[in-house]
Scaffold this motif. Structure first.
Motif, mmCIF file in Angstrom:
data_model
loop_
_atom_site.group_PDB
_atom_site.id
_atom_site.type_symbol
_atom_site.label_atom_id
_atom_site.label_comp_id
_atom_site.label_asym_id
_atom_site.label_seq_id
_atom_site.Cartn_x
_atom_site.Cartn_y
_atom_site.Cartn_z
ATOM 1 N N VAL A 109 0.835 -1.196 0.000
ATOM 2 C CA VAL A 109 0.000 0.000 0.000
ATOM 3 C C VAL A 109 0.876 1.255 0.000
ATOM 4 O O VAL A 109 1.663 1.467 0.925
ATOM 5 C CB VAL A 109 -0.936 0.010 1.226
ATOM 6 C CG1 VAL A 109 -1.746 1.306 1.266
ATOM 7 C CG2 VAL A 109 -1.859 -1.197 1.195
ATOM 8 N N THR A 111 3.506 1.916 -1.288
ATOM 9 C CA THR A 111 4.919 1.592 -1.058
ATOM 10 C C THR A 111 5.523 1.045 -2.337
ATOM 11 O O THR A 111 4.906 0.236 -3.039
ATOM 12 C CB THR A 111 5.084 0.568 0.074
ATOM 13 O OG1 THR A 111 4.487 1.093 1.263
ATOM 14 C CG2 THR A 111 6.552 0.280 0.353
ATOM 15 N N ASP A 162 4.039 6.582 9.447
ATOM 16 C CA ASP A 162 3.140 5.564 10.003
ATOM 17 C C ASP A 162 1.818 5.489 9.248
ATOM 18 O O ASP A 162 1.256 4.403 9.064
ATOM 19 C CB ASP A 162 2.859 5.875 11.477
ATOM 20 C CG ASP A 162 4.048 5.589 12.378
ATOM 21 O OD1 ASP A 162 4.945 4.827 11.958
ATOM 22 O OD2 ASP A 162 4.072 6.138 13.505
ATOM 23 N N GLU A 163 1.331 6.645 8.819
ATOM 24 C CA GLU A 163 0.002 6.696 8.208
ATOM 25 C C GLU A 163 -0.009 6.347 6.725
ATOM 26 O O GLU A 163 -1.029 5.921 6.197
ATOM 27 C CB GLU A 163 -0.599 8.098 8.394
ATOM 28 C CG GLU A 163 -0.987 8.430 9.821
ATOM 29 C CD GLU A 163 -2.246 7.695 10.274
ATOM 30 O OE1 GLU A 163 -2.990 7.185 9.402
ATOM 31 O OE2 GLU A 163 -2.480 7.640 11.486
ATOM 32 N N THR A 165 1.042 4.024 4.845
ATOM 33 C CA THR A 165 0.778 2.657 4.371
ATOM 34 C C THR A 165 -0.534 2.089 4.895
ATOM 35 O O THR A 165 -0.851 0.936 4.615
ATOM 36 C CB THR A 165 1.922 1.723 4.777
ATOM 37 O OG1 THR A 165 2.068 1.727 6.201
ATOM 38 C CG2 THR A 165 3.227 2.161 4.135
ATOM 39 N N ARG A 166 -1.291 2.879 5.656
ATOM 40 C CA ARG A 166 -2.566 2.384 6.153
ATOM 41 C C ARG A 166 -3.623 2.459 5.060
ATOM 42 O O ARG A 166 -3.622 3.361 4.234
ATOM 43 C CB ARG A 166 -3.018 3.189 7.373
ATOM 44 C CG ARG A 166 -2.109 3.000 8.581
ATOM 45 C CD ARG A 166 -2.706 3.627 9.825
ATOM 46 N NE ARG A 166 -1.808 3.469 10.964
ATOM 47 C CZ ARG A 166 -2.097 3.868 12.185
ATOM 48 N NH1 ARG A 166 -3.263 4.457 12.428
ATOM 49 N NH2 ARG A 166 -1.231 3.696 13.167
ATOM 50 N N ASP A 167 -4.545 1.500 5.105
ATOM 51 C CA ASP A 167 -5.626 1.447 4.122
ATOM 52 C C ASP A 167 -6.937 1.414 4.892
ATOM 53 O O ASP A 167 -7.536 0.364 5.098
ATOM 54 C CB ASP A 167 -5.479 0.211 3.236
ATOM 55 C CG ASP A 167 -6.416 0.234 2.043
ATOM 56 O OD1 ASP A 167 -7.004 1.303 1.797
ATOM 57 O OD2 ASP A 167 -6.570 -0.803 1.384
ATOM 58 N N ALA A 168 -7.367 2.591 5.362
ATOM 59 C CA ALA A 168 -8.548 2.700 6.198
ATOM 60 C C ALA A 168 -9.519 3.688 5.578
ATOM 61 O O ALA A 168 -9.131 4.511 4.739
ATOM 62 C CB ALA A 168 -8.156 3.157 7.602
ATOM 63 N N GLN A 171 -8.732 7.500 4.575
ATOM 64 C CA GLN A 171 -7.288 7.637 4.696
ATOM 65 C C GLN A 171 -6.711 8.680 3.746
ATOM 66 O O GLN A 171 -5.756 9.378 4.089
ATOM 67 C CB GLN A 171 -6.594 6.286 4.459
ATOM 68 C CG GLN A 171 -5.128 6.261 4.842
ATOM 69 C CD GLN A 171 -4.907 6.448 6.338
ATOM 70 O OE1 GLN A 171 -5.847 6.388 7.130
ATOM 71 N NE2 GLN A 171 -3.671 6.689 6.720
#
Length: 312
Positions: A109, A111, A162-163, A165-168, A171
């Motif tokens: 994600v 990346t 930190d944020e 690569t999050r998949d929320a 986002q």
């Protein structure tokens, strides 16, 4: 509105491109995406930013670089490493010979890179189309601004790392706002350096010109004249015109026109804004008057500007 807020009121990210790059040396990325504004933050390792027209700058963990487009540049482990990858408009990624690398270098994600345990980790945030009040910001910036992580010790770089690569849900909006905060914090630190800020920004501290600037910025729709502005700040018309021009670099009404049209350009990006409503908000008596001024100063009609913003 204080002068820094006025300067940084745009850009505001809307679906900005954000990417974590994980790279093992040797690496050299040739950036030719023609983006108007890019933020690069080093999370881990070591990297160099090499502008097409300017000296190479070394980045260490926590450092942030702000690059004003559309000129190209390199991001490399060493300034002498030959380019291996080219980033094109639309963030299309190829080898120097044109072969696509979109799939072979995908690592998850948001990346991308050469190794999931890369020795160097970079965050890149690209404003594809900054809000138009940011046009004054872009003209105030040199091609490359760097902020040393040891000098400002911002928590924003690790937070964005930190944020990213999050998949929320939501986002993208979270990342847009974090990118805005990182950019504003870095530029606020940079503008505090002696000689870094443009003349009109410094002029905001003047006891006469500063209040005049704030009046124009806070109430652009008012039917200002040099005389009414001078009366508000308690000096003669001639004194204000002379002092304003000397410190800001342009007469008060010229500055006001640029500010009104910058605000109009940003408002025109909103899908529900009519030309008449925008004209009233920025101080033009009719849509025709705004359209005429917009075309004269910016070289395009408001309609064409809006279409370009949508298509961009």
């Amino acid at each position: 509105m204080d002068p820094l807020t006025g300067l940084l009121d745009g850009p505001r990210a809307r679906g900005a491109f954000l990417l974590r790059s994980m790279l093992d040396p040797p690496f050299s990325l040739r950036i030719e995406d023609r983006a108007p504004l890019t933020v690069v933050a080093l999370v881990r390792g070591d990297a160099w930013v090499v502008p097409d027209d300017g000296p190479a700058v070394r980045l260490r963990p926590g450092d942030v670089a702000v690059l004003r487009g559309p000129d190209g540049y390199l991001v490399a482990d060493d300034p002498t490493t030959p380019p291996q990858v080219v980033i094109h408009p639309g963030q299309r990624c190829t080898t120097i010979h044109g072969e696509s690398l979109a799939e072979s270098m995908a690592l998850g994600v948001r990346t991308w890179g050469t190794s999931p345990t890369g020795a160097t980790v970079l965050l890149t945030g690209t404003y594809q189309l900054p809000g138009e009040p940011g046009r004054r910001l872009l003209t105030a910036l040199p091609p490359l601004v760097t902020v040393n992580g040891d000098d400002w010790r911002s928590p924003l770089v690790p937070l964005l790392a930190d944020e990213v690569t999050r998949d929320a849900p939501g986002q993208a909006a979270v990342l847009d706002r974090l990118l805005d905060l990182l950019l504003i914090a870095a530029l606020r630190h940079w503008f505090a350096r002696p000689g870094a800020a443009p003349a009109w920004y410094v002029a905001a501290a003047d006891p006469v010109v500063g209040p005049a600037l704030r009046l124009l910025q806070n109430d652009p729709a008012r039917p200002w004249t040099v005389a009414t502005l001078a009366a508000e700040v308690g000096v003669s018309r001639a004194a204000l015109a002379r002092r304003f021009t000397d410190l800001v670099g342009e007469p008060p009404m010229t500055y006001l026109t640029g500010w009104r049209l910058a605000l109009a350009a940003d408002l025109l990006r909103e899908p529900d804004a009519t030309l008449g409503a925008v004209a009233r908000r920025v101080g033009y008596g009719s849509p025709f008057a705004l359209s005429t001024a917009f075309r004269r100063v910016r070289g395009v009609s408001p309609r064409d500007h809006r279409l370009a913003a949508v298509e961009g």
